[in-house]
Structures are given as structure tokens and as C-alpha cells.
Scaffold this motif. Sequence first.
Motif, PDB file in Angstrom:
ATOM      1  N   ASP A  26      -0.373  -1.430   8.379  1.00 29.84           N
ATOM      2  CA  ASP A  26      -1.213  -2.746   8.586  1.00 29.84           C
ATOM      3  C   ASP A  26      -1.924  -2.435   9.301  1.00 29.84           C
ATOM      4  N   SER A  27      -3.263  -3.792   9.152  1.00 32.24           N
ATOM      5  CA  SER A  27      -4.364  -3.233  10.424  1.00 32.24           C
ATOM      6  C   SER A  27      -4.588  -4.566  10.480  1.00 32.24           C
ATOM      7  N   THR A  28      -5.897  -4.805  11.287  1.00 32.62           N
ATOM      8  CA  THR A  28      -6.508  -6.033  11.881  1.00 32.62           C
ATOM      9  C   THR A  28      -8.020  -5.465  12.211  1.00 32.62           C
ATOM     10  N   ASN A  52     -14.915  -2.840   0.304  1.00 36.01           N
ATOM     11  CA  ASN A  52     -14.630  -2.754   1.446  1.00 36.01           C
ATOM     12  C   ASN A  52     -15.299  -4.249   3.040  1.00 36.01           C
ATOM     13  N   TYR A  54     -14.850  -6.431   4.343  1.00 43.56           N
ATOM     14  CA  TYR A  54     -14.998  -6.452   6.202  1.00 43.56           C
ATOM     15  C   TYR A  54     -16.152  -6.161   6.186  1.00 43.56           C
ATOM     16  N   GLU A  63      -9.937 -10.269   9.576  1.00 44.73           N
ATOM     17  CA  GLU A  63      -9.930  -9.194   8.572  1.00 44.73           C
ATOM     18  C   GLU A  63      -8.432  -8.514   9.147  1.00 44.73           C
ATOM     19  N   THR A  65      -5.063  -6.556   7.136  1.00 43.91           N
ATOM     20  CA  THR A  65      -4.584  -6.031   5.879  1.00 43.91           C
ATOM     21  C   THR A  65      -3.163  -5.976   5.816  1.00 43.91           C
ATOM     22  N   ARG A  80      -2.639  -1.931  -0.812  1.00 41.43           N
ATOM     23  CA  ARG A  80      -2.652  -2.515   0.236  1.00 41.43           C
ATOM     24  C   ARG A  80      -3.093  -3.917  -0.445  1.00 41.43           C
ATOM     25  N   SER A  82      -5.795  -7.070   1.954  1.00 38.77           N
ATOM     26  CA  SER A  82      -6.970  -6.914   2.718  1.00 38.77           C
ATOM     27  C   SER A  82      -7.536  -8.742   2.398  1.00 38.77           C
ATOM     28  N   VAL A  84     -10.176 -10.399   3.299  1.00 39.66           N
ATOM     29  CA  VAL A  84     -11.450 -10.990   4.796  1.00 39.66           C
ATOM     30  C   VAL A  84     -12.110 -12.483   5.244  1.00 39.66           C
ATOM     31  N   THR A 159      -8.430  -8.374  -0.808  1.00 40.88           N
ATOM     32  CA  THR A 159      -9.021  -6.740  -1.896  1.00 40.88           C
ATOM     33  C   THR A 159      -7.674  -6.381  -2.136  1.00 40.88           C
TER      34      THR A 159
END
Length: 189
Positions: A26-28, A52, A54, A63, A65, A80, A82, A84, A159
Motif C-alpha cells: 500500500d502507498s500514498t 501512472n 499520479y 493519491e 494505492t 494494485r 490507485s 488519484v 488505475t
Amino acid sequence: MTQSQLKAAAIAAADVPGLRADTVHDSTGLMTQRLTASSGGPLCTEFLNASNAYADSYHPSAEVTRAFTANTTDGTMGIRVSLVGHASSADAQQVINETRSSAKGCPHLTDGTQRMNLAPLPLPVMGDDSTVTRVGLISGRRSDCVTIGLVGVGTVSLTITVTAYDGYHPNMLQEVAKASVSKLQKAER
């Protein structure tokens, strides 16, 4: 939408049968650089940046994910999602339009050590508008089958990337997209 609104609008594993959370991935955060294809030309560079969303070129505001896994017949696939947020719905639509047009004009590209073979897939429209691209990804001795879907919902672009070594999984992409669009539409009200 703000980052906290996007987090609230992101799907959870329970929203799609068979998904398991993969929180390690996971991410931001936003990317402030433009990506450049090392071969394939300007349309291939456009594909890398649009897919992509972001990337700085599309006026992203936030963003988030979320990563998941699911079983396939011969192993495990990675998924994944995402979300945005963009400054306007026109910016979100630009992501979809440029991904669609660049995928048609870029059959092969190289991004560093990875080679990608692109083929647009004719799937039904999801959200306000969408485009799906099948990507054969070769990195060293490893090859993966990747299905990338970009879906616009208001000022947000989704995405959805489904990666597996045993084949393409557009049905999983559609299931994840359906759950994501539904949750996002509820959050925007």
C-alpha cells in the motif's frame, strides 16, 4: 478529493470475493517527475505517464494505492488499485484519453530494464469512461502478464493493475473496477 477522502473511498479485500489485502505494498503520495521511455518514442513516454496518473503532468492533488493478492489456477496474482484525485474532471478524463491513444500508438516500449508489449483490450466502459491495456512485461528472465485499466469517476482516475505469470485476468480487473467505481461514487455524493 483529499488523501483522506481517497483512503475512505478505496476498496477493501472484503469488497471483492477472493481478494486478500497486501498492505506491505500500500502507498500514498504523488510523483513529481515525468517518466521517460528509453525506447518507443513520445507516445510510449505518454503511455508511461498517463498510466501512472499520479505523475505531475495530470495535476494530481492526492493519491492512495491499495494492494491485494488473489489465487489463480497456477499461482497468485497481484492487484494494485490507485485512486488519484485531480484538479478537475477534465484532468481525470485527459488521463483516460491519453492512455487510450498512446497504447494504440505504442506497441512496444522499454522502461529501463523492462520491455513492455502493449495491446488495447475492447472491454465495456466502466465509470464515466475507461480504457484497458494488456501488457506483456519482460524483465530479465521474468515475464508477467499485466492488465492495466484506467477508469475515470468525476475528478478521480482509478488505475487498476492485475499482474500474473500464468495469463491475463481481465475478469478480475472488471470485478475490482466495479467495486471501486461503486464505492467511489458513494463517497463523492
